[in-house]
Design a protein around this motif. Structure first.
Motif, mmCIF file in Angstrom:
data_model
loop_
_atom_site.group_PDB
_atom_site.id
_atom_site.type_symbol
_atom_site.label_atom_id
_atom_site.label_comp_id
_atom_site.label_asym_id
_atom_site.label_seq_id
_atom_site.Cartn_x
_atom_site.Cartn_y
_atom_site.Cartn_z
ATOM 1 N N THR A 2 0.835 -1.192 0.000
ATOM 2 C CA THR A 2 0.000 0.000 0.000
ATOM 3 C C THR A 2 0.864 1.233 0.000
ATOM 4 O O THR A 2 2.050 1.184 0.247
ATOM 5 C CB THR A 2 -0.896 0.013 1.221
ATOM 6 O OG1 THR A 2 -0.120 -0.330 2.328
ATOM 7 C CG2 THR A 2 -2.042 -0.939 1.052
ATOM 8 N N LEU A 3 0.228 2.350 -0.229
ATOM 9 C CA LEU A 3 0.972 3.522 -0.614
ATOM 10 C C LEU A 3 0.783 4.690 0.319
ATOM 11 O O LEU A 3 -0.046 4.680 1.203
ATOM 12 C CB LEU A 3 0.554 3.905 -2.034
ATOM 13 C CG LEU A 3 0.540 2.695 -2.973
ATOM 14 C CD1 LEU A 3 0.021 3.078 -4.312
ATOM 15 C CD2 LEU A 3 1.891 2.071 -3.055
ATOM 16 N N GLN A 5 0.491 8.961 1.387
ATOM 17 C CA GLN A 5 -0.328 10.110 1.071
ATOM 18 C C GLN A 5 0.496 11.196 0.413
ATOM 19 O O GLN A 5 1.709 11.210 0.523
ATOM 20 C CB GLN A 5 -0.966 10.670 2.350
ATOM 21 C CG GLN A 5 -0.153 11.660 3.126
ATOM 22 C CD GLN A 5 1.052 11.040 3.771
ATOM 23 O OE1 GLN A 5 1.156 9.847 3.906
ATOM 24 N NE2 GLN A 5 1.981 11.872 4.162
ATOM 25 N N VAL A 62 0.571 6.422 -7.840
ATOM 26 C CA VAL A 62 -0.202 5.725 -6.815
ATOM 27 C C VAL A 62 -1.573 5.327 -7.350
ATOM 28 O O VAL A 62 -2.002 4.171 -7.242
ATOM 29 C CB VAL A 62 -0.354 6.613 -5.562
ATOM 30 C CG1 VAL A 62 -1.359 6.015 -4.597
ATOM 31 C CG2 VAL A 62 0.982 6.810 -4.877
ATOM 32 N N HIS A 66 -2.981 1.538 -8.068
ATOM 33 C CA HIS A 66 -4.121 1.020 -7.318
ATOM 34 C C HIS A 66 -5.276 0.636 -8.235
ATOM 35 O O HIS A 66 -6.045 -0.284 -7.924
ATOM 36 C CB HIS A 66 -4.597 2.061 -6.306
ATOM 37 C CG HIS A 66 -3.808 2.056 -5.040
ATOM 38 N ND1 HIS A 66 -3.869 3.070 -4.115
ATOM 39 C CD2 HIS A 66 -2.943 1.148 -4.541
ATOM 40 C CE1 HIS A 66 -3.072 2.791 -3.106
ATOM 41 N NE2 HIS A 66 -2.503 1.630 -3.344
ATOM 42 N N PHE A 76 3.665 1.953 -6.442
ATOM 43 C CA PHE A 76 3.741 2.231 -5.009
ATOM 44 C C PHE A 76 4.946 3.077 -4.632
ATOM 45 O O PHE A 76 5.046 3.554 -3.502
ATOM 46 C CB PHE A 76 3.755 0.926 -4.210
ATOM 47 C CG PHE A 76 4.859 -0.027 -4.566
ATOM 48 C CD1 PHE A 76 6.118 0.104 -3.995
ATOM 49 C CD2 PHE A 76 4.646 -1.064 -5.456
ATOM 50 C CE1 PHE A 76 7.139 -0.765 -4.302
ATOM 51 C CE2 PHE A 76 5.660 -1.950 -5.777
ATOM 52 C CZ PHE A 76 6.911 -1.801 -5.197
ATOM 53 N N VAL A 79 4.928 6.603 -2.760
ATOM 54 C CA VAL A 79 5.097 6.856 -1.330
ATOM 55 C C VAL A 79 6.455 7.473 -1.041
ATOM 56 O O VAL A 79 6.577 8.396 -0.242
ATOM 57 C CB VAL A 79 4.919 5.548 -0.521
ATOM 58 C CG1 VAL A 79 5.987 4.524 -0.825
ATOM 59 C CG2 VAL A 79 4.924 5.823 0.959
ATOM 60 N N GLN A 178 -6.196 1.791 4.903
ATOM 61 C CA GLN A 178 -4.810 1.343 4.960
ATOM 62 C C GLN A 178 -3.840 2.411 4.480
ATOM 63 O O GLN A 178 -2.709 2.502 4.946
ATOM 64 C CB GLN A 178 -4.660 0.072 4.119
ATOM 65 C CG GLN A 178 -3.305 -0.593 4.217
ATOM 66 C CD GLN A 178 -3.351 -2.008 3.671
ATOM 67 O OE1 GLN A 178 -4.029 -2.857 4.207
ATOM 68 N NE2 GLN A 178 -2.638 -2.247 2.591
ATOM 69 N N HIS A 179 -4.286 3.250 3.551
ATOM 70 C CA HIS A 179 -3.407 4.274 2.992
ATOM 71 C C HIS A 179 -3.030 5.349 4.015
ATOM 72 O O HIS A 179 -2.097 6.119 3.784
ATOM 73 C CB HIS A 179 -4.049 4.917 1.771
ATOM 74 C CG HIS A 179 -5.353 5.602 2.020
ATOM 75 N ND1 HIS A 179 -6.332 5.123 2.868
ATOM 76 C CD2 HIS A 179 -5.865 6.760 1.519
ATOM 77 C CE1 HIS A 179 -7.358 5.931 2.878
ATOM 78 N NE2 HIS A 179 -7.106 6.942 2.068
ATOM 79 N N SER A 182 0.925 5.981 5.774
ATOM 80 C CA SER A 182 2.007 6.902 5.447
ATOM 81 C C SER A 182 1.837 8.244 6.143
ATOM 82 O O SER A 182 2.813 8.902 6.499
ATOM 83 C CB SER A 182 2.096 7.100 3.935
ATOM 84 O OG SER A 182 0.840 7.498 3.429
ATOM 85 N N TYR A 344 -5.793 11.591 -2.976
ATOM 86 C CA TYR A 344 -5.212 10.398 -2.368
ATOM 87 C C TYR A 344 -6.104 9.857 -1.252
ATOM 88 O O TYR A 344 -6.338 8.656 -1.144
ATOM 89 C CB TYR A 344 -3.825 10.701 -1.822
ATOM 90 C CG TYR A 344 -3.198 9.488 -1.205
ATOM 91 C CD1 TYR A 344 -2.529 8.564 -2.003
ATOM 92 C CD2 TYR A 344 -3.315 9.245 0.146
ATOM 93 C CE1 TYR A 344 -1.981 7.429 -1.448
ATOM 94 C CE2 TYR A 344 -2.768 8.109 0.707
ATOM 95 C CZ TYR A 344 -2.104 7.202 -0.088
ATOM 96 O OH TYR A 344 -1.570 6.075 0.465
ATOM 97 N N TRP A 348 -8.605 5.518 -2.382
ATOM 98 C CA TRP A 348 -8.359 4.180 -1.839
ATOM 99 C C TRP A 348 -9.599 3.572 -1.173
ATOM 100 O O TRP A 348 -9.953 2.419 -1.473
ATOM 101 C CB TRP A 348 -7.162 4.223 -0.890
ATOM 102 C CG TRP A 348 -6.863 2.899 -0.255
ATOM 103 C CD1 TRP A 348 -7.131 2.509 1.012
ATOM 104 C CD2 TRP A 348 -6.232 1.768 -0.876
ATOM 105 N NE1 TRP A 348 -6.721 1.224 1.238
ATOM 106 C CE2 TRP A 348 -6.166 0.747 0.093
ATOM 107 C CE3 TRP A 348 -5.733 1.528 -2.161
ATOM 108 C CZ2 TRP A 348 -5.608 -0.502 -0.175
ATOM 109 C CZ3 TRP A 348 -5.184 0.272 -2.430
ATOM 110 C CH2 TRP A 348 -5.119 -0.714 -1.447
#
Length: 721
Positions: A2-3, A5, A62, A66, A76, A79, A178-179, A182, A344, A348
């Motif tokens: 996952t990536l 923000q 990103v 996704h 990814f 990030v 999950q995003h 970051s 962002y 997601w």
């Protein structure tokens, strides 16, 4: 993976919005040197079109990754680009504040961040909660609710890092928040870095030295250990390393280092700046095109997009219009860059909730949803982000900004707690655990017993599917289940500790699942029962692989070495094992079942040499889906949750066990007929849920098979009743 923000700080396009307020009363002697540098050349932190455009590149990588575009397997890396940009911009603002006043204000710093990031984040968390409640099965509400609370409090990255190596979370879907990991990484960095800057200012005052060299010392004190740790942790536990702030701080520090050099980058010869800038942008794009999910990340590989982004930032002032700004400074790039944070935040959760609702997404649908996320992103940008960021009242009062941020944080926390309450209400209202026969309803020879056929509806199910993940062996409660990150041999002892008969369960979670039945037999037969369990790690001296990633699993190999040494020294009477894995690495580094068979036999032979009798419990198959989730959604149509009985014979772990046993004198116990008496295999037998996830049996069902296990053990030489 996952990536991250987008960068969370204005790139300078809004004059005066983020000016320092109420400075900490610490000054330094060499302030004039900083001022001289500022007068000599314009600061490199005035508006930079290339920085805004670089944010667009990062968020574009990103979003397209996704959405599922196959030609962008390394999207990814966005990030890493965002981390560098953030370190550059934030540090640049702090440096300007020192240049102007000789001090920094922590309250003003955190007030600026609060008004910039928290309102939009809270809005997304609240809306995500509502979408989860409406479209995501309730079985996932508890986990997602906890994630939302973690996202709102900026610790979700550690929650995800723990889950990445948690065998119990093997069937977890990617979280719709999950995003936010970051964002948590950045906030953790910005707890440490401003404090180090304050310490540098104080040290410069006491030593009567220029503050900049001391700032470099502080920055290196963060960057170097983080980089070394990133390489080490990525090698040993890449899934966990991806989310950890300690493996990522060096990336933010690189951006901070570019900012510390300041206006001197503008002295770079134009030709050199042009070459470095375009090469840097090419490095970022190359990483997006050629890095893949199999690349150990972050580690040293992350240096490619990180240094590429740093090169764009460093060269921008010197390269002028011939540099990357010729592309990045164009109106489309700048527009996307300005919208990047909201874009962002929104894309997601929309993608993840749609994936769950439609049971997967095509690339076309993924692109459509990603494009549609522009709408809520633009609304949030115009109605939430900008009004608060540019509010004169909020900008002038750090106290008001901090209060605003705290209230938005509470809103996000409340959203997550609401989902937890909804789950608690649902699970609390479900049937409490009731006595149920489970496998006891089946005949002594269960194959083809009609009582094992699937029924669309039963009066009750124990454990209730909403509580299935808590129906675990006691090893989890007793903290003796070793995870993937450590090679330390943990153990638990049950039954009669003073018994002269010691039975050992050793291997991965597939032998661990049989513990409830063995505990009952140990109490009844007065055995000393010792348990040695490690996630995803069978009892074998082979060179092991992590199942999910197919990468080397050195902690498993080391754990096996230490455990075998201990077992040979202790000489237990019996060792019972089972396993999920079917392959290992051979001497040529090729994955093969033969390598696993050879490793199993070596371990068994070493134990037999000291008089220990080894027994193997046949692995039960993976149904191919999460049984408890399916049952919860189909309580009146349980036939929707069956699986093919043939999966047992096709199971790789079982096939490897069958190949290893002949000629060794090691017997294999196969109780699959009591798990699936009739095809297709029923998810509920005797009112008991059979599987608690995608491959493990519920402890309740295992306990109901205790008499069958006793008979099977006695038949192969372990007296049990």
């Amino acid at each position: 993976m996952t990536l991250a923000q987008p960068t969370l700080v204005d790139s300078g396009s809004a004059p005066g919005v983020e000016q320092p307020e109420q400075s900490t009363p610490i000054s330094t002697a060499p302030r004039s040197r900083w001022r001289h540098a500022t007068r000599e050349r314009p600061t490199s932190h005035s508006f930079r079109g290339d920085v805004a455009g670089l944010r667009a590149v990062a968020v574009g990588l990103v979003l397209l990754y996704h959405a599922g575009l196959p030609f962008l397997p390394g999207g990814f890396v966005g990030v890493d680009v965002f981390f560098v940009i953030s370190g550059f911009l934030i540090t640049g603002q702090l440096v300007k504040e020192i240049e102007r006043t000789g001090r920094i204000s922590l309250s003003a710093f955190y007030a600026r961040r609060a008004k910039r990031i928290l309102p939009a984040a809270a809005v997304v968390l609240v809306v995500t909660t509502g979408l989860v409640w409406r479209f995501v099965p309730r079985i996932s509400w508890q986990e997602i609710g906890g994630d939302i609370v973690g996202a709102a409090t900026y610790v979700v990255n550690w929650r995800l890092a723990d889950r990445a190596v948690d065998y119990l979370a093997q069937d977890s879907q990617p979280s719709p928040v999950q995003h936010f990991w970051s964002l948590a990484v950045e906030e953790q960095f910005y707890i440490v870095w401003p404090l180090l800057i304050l310490a540098a200012i104080l040290a410069a005052r006491l030593l009567r030295r220029d503050v900049k060299p001391i700032l470099w010392v502080g920055l290196l004190a963060v960057a170097l250990p983080s980089f070394v740790w990133s390489i080490s942790e990525t090698k040993s536990s890449p899934a966990q390393a991806f989310f950890m702030s300690t493996t990522r701080m060096w990336e933010l520090a690189i951006g901070a280092g570019i900012a510390l050099v300041g206006s001197r980058w503008a002295r770079m010869p134009r030709g050199v700046g042009v070459v470095i800038g375009w090469l840097g942008l090419a490095a970022v794009v190359t990483a997006g095109l050629f890095v893949t999910s199999s690349t150990a990340w972050p580690g040293y590989a992350a240096a490619l997009p990180t240094l590429g982004a740093a090169a764009v930032l460093a060269a921008g002032a010197g390269a002028g219009r011939a540099g990357p700004v010729a592309l990045l400074g164009t109106r489309p790039f700048r527009w996307v860059g300005d919208l990047s944070y909201s874009l962002y935040l929104w894309h997601w959760p929309l993608l993840m909730i749609a994936t769950v609702h439609w049971h997967g997404l095509s690339v076309t649908r993924g692109l459509a949803i990603t494009a549609a996320s522009v709408i809520p992103a633009w609304i949030t940008y115009r109605l939430v982000e900008n009004p608060l960021r540019y509010s004169v009242a909020v900008s002038r009062s750090p106290r008001l900004a901090l209060s605003l941020g705290a209230n938005f944080t509470l809103v996000g926390i409340s959203a997550g707690l609401a989902l937890l309450v909804l789950f608690s209400t649902a699970s609390g209202g479900s049937a409490a655990a009731r006595p149920a026969p489970g496998a006891a309803v089946l005949a002594a020879k269960p194959l083809n017993d009609p009582r094992g056929r699937v029924m669309d509806q039963v009066p009750f199910i124990t454990p209730d599917p909403l509580k299935a993940k808590r129906d675990l062996p006691d090893t989890y409660r007793d903290n003796c289940h070793q995870d993937q990150s450590s090679a330390t041999v943990l153990s638990c002892t049950y039954g009669d500790r003073n018994s002269t008969t010691e039975v050992v369960l050793a291997g991965d979670s597939k032998v661990e699942q049989w513990l409830p039945a063995f505990q009952a037999l140990a109490a009844r037969n007065h055995w000393k029962l010792t348990v040695y369990i490690k996630s995803n790690c069978p009892l074998s001296s082979a060179v092991h692989l992590v199942i999910d990633t197919k990468k080397r699993y050195p902690s498993c190999t080391e754990w096996n070495r230490s455990l075998l040494t201990k077992l040979v020294a202790d000489r237990p009477d019996y060792v019972v094992t089972s396993q999920y894995s079917g392959t290992a690495l051979d001497t040529n580094g090729v994955q093969s079942a033969d390598a696993m068979v050879a490793g199993m036999r070596r371990s068994w032979t070493a134990l037999a040499a000291v008089g220990t009798k080894v027994m193997v419990v046949a692995n039960n198959p993976d149904p191919g889906f999460s049984v408890y989730k399916c049952v919860d959604q189909n309580r009146s149509h349980l036939s929707s949750c069956t699986f093919d009985r043939g999966r047992h014979d096709a199971d790789r772990g079982y096939q490897t066990q069958k190949a290893a046993v002949p000629g060794t004198g090691v017997p294999m116990i196969d109780l699959f007929d009591a798990i699936c008496p009739v095809g297709p295999c029923a998810p509920v037998i005797g009112n008991v849920l059979v599987y608690r996830d995608t491959s493990h049996l519920t402890s309740t069902y295992v306990r109901s098979m205790t008499p069958r296990l006793a008979i099977a053990l006695a038949a192969v030489g372990l007296p049990a009743r």
